[in-house]
Design a protein around this motif. Sequence first.
Motif: not given
Length: 124
Positions: A51-56, A58-68
């Motif tokens: 589980x982690x938060x990825x800053x892509x 300066x435009x996008x942020x995605x989150x990996x949580x519970x395998x998604x």
Amino acid sequence: MKKKEAIFIASILVIAGILGLGFRISGQRSHNTIRITVDGKEFGTYSLSKDQVIHIGDTNVCEIKDGKVTMIEATCPDHYCMKQKAVDEHGGSIICLPNKVVIEGKDSAEPSESDDSPKIDAVT
């Protein structure tokens, strides 16, 4: 029905069952990693198990949580990327067209392409 005909039909059914099982097993790939690209260039590859938060950029942020993985922030005007279905072990993709960000499920069992491997480039 004669004995030889019954044996022939039974052997055809057994072979068909074995082939069907083989195709079913080979078709079940696990996408336990994701690959993020920005403007066609690889940004990174990440495991769905952590589980982690990825800053892509300066435009996008995605989150990996519970395998998604889901897109949780974006600077694009329509935010369609935030409304797309999460990418999980079954694969899929999230695309932010204005920011040129692509998140896709990657099959880690796939052999990596090397410069030695033949490339097929043909249209028939």
